[in-house]
Design a protein around this motif. Structure first.
Motif, PDB file in Angstrom:
ATOM      1  N   GLU A  35       0.826  -1.212   0.000  1.00  0.00           N
ATOM      2  CA  GLU A  35       0.000   0.000   0.000  1.00  0.00           C
ATOM      3  C   GLU A  35       0.861   1.263   0.000  1.00  0.00           C
ATOM      4  O   GLU A  35       0.500   2.279  -0.599  1.00  0.00           O
ATOM      5  N   ARG A  36       2.011   1.189   0.655  1.00  0.00           N
ATOM      6  CA  ARG A  36       2.902   2.358   0.721  1.00  0.00           C
ATOM      7  C   ARG A  36       3.817   2.463  -0.494  1.00  0.00           C
ATOM      8  O   ARG A  36       4.519   3.469  -0.657  1.00  0.00           O
ATOM      9  N   GLU A  37       3.825   1.444  -1.327  1.00  0.00           N
ATOM     10  CA  GLU A  37       4.730   1.411  -2.473  1.00  0.00           C
ATOM     11  C   GLU A  37       4.209   2.300  -3.593  1.00  0.00           C
ATOM     12  O   GLU A  37       3.049   2.181  -4.012  1.00  0.00           O
ATOM     13  N   PRO A  38       5.035   3.232  -4.101  1.00  0.00           N
ATOM     14  CA  PRO A  38       4.589   4.023  -5.249  1.00  0.00           C
ATOM     15  C   PRO A  38       4.576   3.153  -6.507  1.00  0.00           C
ATOM     16  O   PRO A  38       5.588   2.548  -6.868  1.00  0.00           O
ATOM     17  N   LEU A  39       3.428   3.053  -7.146  1.00  0.00           N
ATOM     18  CA  LEU A  39       3.297   2.263  -8.371  1.00  0.00           C
ATOM     19  C   LEU A  39       2.880   3.179  -9.513  1.00  0.00           C
ATOM     20  O   LEU A  39       1.882   3.881  -9.424  1.00  0.00           O
ATOM     21  N   ARG A  40       3.637   3.139 -10.587  1.00  0.00           N
ATOM     22  CA  ARG A  40       3.251   3.922 -11.765  1.00  0.00           C
ATOM     23  C   ARG A  40       2.035   3.264 -12.410  1.00  0.00           C
ATOM     24  O   ARG A  40       1.759   2.085 -12.190  1.00  0.00           O
ATOM     25  N   ARG A  62      -4.937  -1.123  -7.643  1.00  0.00           N
ATOM     26  CA  ARG A  62      -4.186   0.126  -7.815  1.00  0.00           C
ATOM     27  C   ARG A  62      -3.796   0.371  -9.273  1.00  0.00           C
ATOM     28  O   ARG A  62      -3.018   1.270  -9.567  1.00  0.00           O
ATOM     29  N   ASP A 107       8.163  -4.526 -12.460  1.00  0.00           N
ATOM     30  CA  ASP A 107       8.508  -3.354 -11.648  1.00  0.00           C
ATOM     31  C   ASP A 107       8.515  -3.695 -10.161  1.00  0.00           C
ATOM     32  O   ASP A 107       9.250  -3.081  -9.388  1.00  0.00           O
ATOM     33  N   ARG A 223      13.113  -5.140   1.536  1.00  0.00           N
ATOM     34  CA  ARG A 223      13.007  -4.550   0.198  1.00  0.00           C
ATOM     35  C   ARG A 223      14.352  -4.680  -0.486  1.00  0.00           C
ATOM     36  O   ARG A 223      15.394  -4.353   0.100  1.00  0.00           O
ATOM     37  N   ASP A 225      16.195  -3.664  -4.113  1.00  0.00           N
ATOM     38  CA  ASP A 225      16.068  -2.866  -5.333  1.00  0.00           C
ATOM     39  C   ASP A 225      17.122  -3.268  -6.351  1.00  0.00           C
ATOM     40  O   ASP A 225      18.295  -3.504  -6.004  1.00  0.00           O
TER      41      ASP A 225
END
Length: 227
Positions: A35-40, A62, A107, A223, A225
């Motif tokens: 929920e806190r993850e920015p998703l394009r 989302r 992503d 996490r 990356d």
């Protein structure tokens, strides 16, 4: 299907199947991280070990393009049905961990794998314990995810992984970093032992994994990356 599947109205009306891992503390912790993850818009998301599709559906809501994978036919059926009921598009594949997604890039990868240390060294092939037992050290599945996730991530993509500290946080970080990912713990939470850990507390104590009388485990979100 009605004879196999039942509705759990405590889990956002998800349809569950016997033997499929129902949403629990680790699921909800990972859902919070998602929920806190920015998703394009139209982000490509892979949910590994989807169970009834809790995380896959959360990502689809989302606007992500979601692929969900599970080795269990019942989990695949439940996720497909839940996606229909939720009016969300989710591609659901049956297969072992990352293998069905080989050759693709994402992503974001979400993973709540089996991670509970178990008295039996081998990973079970059938039965409910497939969803949680992962060998003596709890790493039989974790290590495979750590080793293979980087190949499925776009540059700038990330893996969000949840597991118990009983299966070795440092080992996960080292393994992910060895695979070329920038890994860190982003959340920790103490939760009471569930039925599985309570049932094998004596064995865990003999293995030195918990202290005498210990009744809580630490869950972590890691996490990783791809930079």
């Amino acid at each position: 299907m009605a004879s196999v599947l039942g509705v759990d109205r405590s889990a956002d009306a998800l349809v569950l199947a016997p033997g499929v891992y129902a949403p629990q503390s680790d699921t909800f912790l990972l859902a919070g991280a998602l929920e806190r993850e920015p998703l394009r818009p139209n982000a490509e998301v892979l949910d590994v070990g989807t169970g009834p599709g809790t995380l896959a559906l959360a990502a689809a809501r989302r606007g992500a393009r979601v692929t969900a994978v599970d080795r269990s036919w019942r989990a695949v059926a439940a996720t497909r049905l839940n996606a229909v009921l939720a009016r969300q598009r989710v591609r659901v594949l049956r297969g072992d961990l990352l293998e069905p997604a080989a050759g693709r890039r994402f992503d974001l990868i979400l993973c709540n794998p089996p991670y509970v240390p178990a008295p039996r060294p081998e990973v079970p092939r059938r039965g409910a314990s497939v969803a949680w037992d992962a060998g003596h050290d709890g790493r039989a599945v974790l290590d495979r995810v750590c080793d293979g996730a980087a190949d499925l991530l776009h540059p700038g993509g990330a893996l969000l992984l949840v597991h118990s500290a009983l299966s070795g946080v440092r080992a996960t970080l080292d393994r992910l970093r060895g695979a070329g990912l920038d890994a860190a713990v982003v959340e920790r939470r103490l939760v009471p032992f569930g039925p599985v850990l309570r049932s094998r507390a004596d064995w865990l104590e003999r293995q030195g994994l918990i202290a005498p009388g210990e009744e809580k485990e630490e869950l972590v979100i890691i996490r990783a990356d791809r930079v």
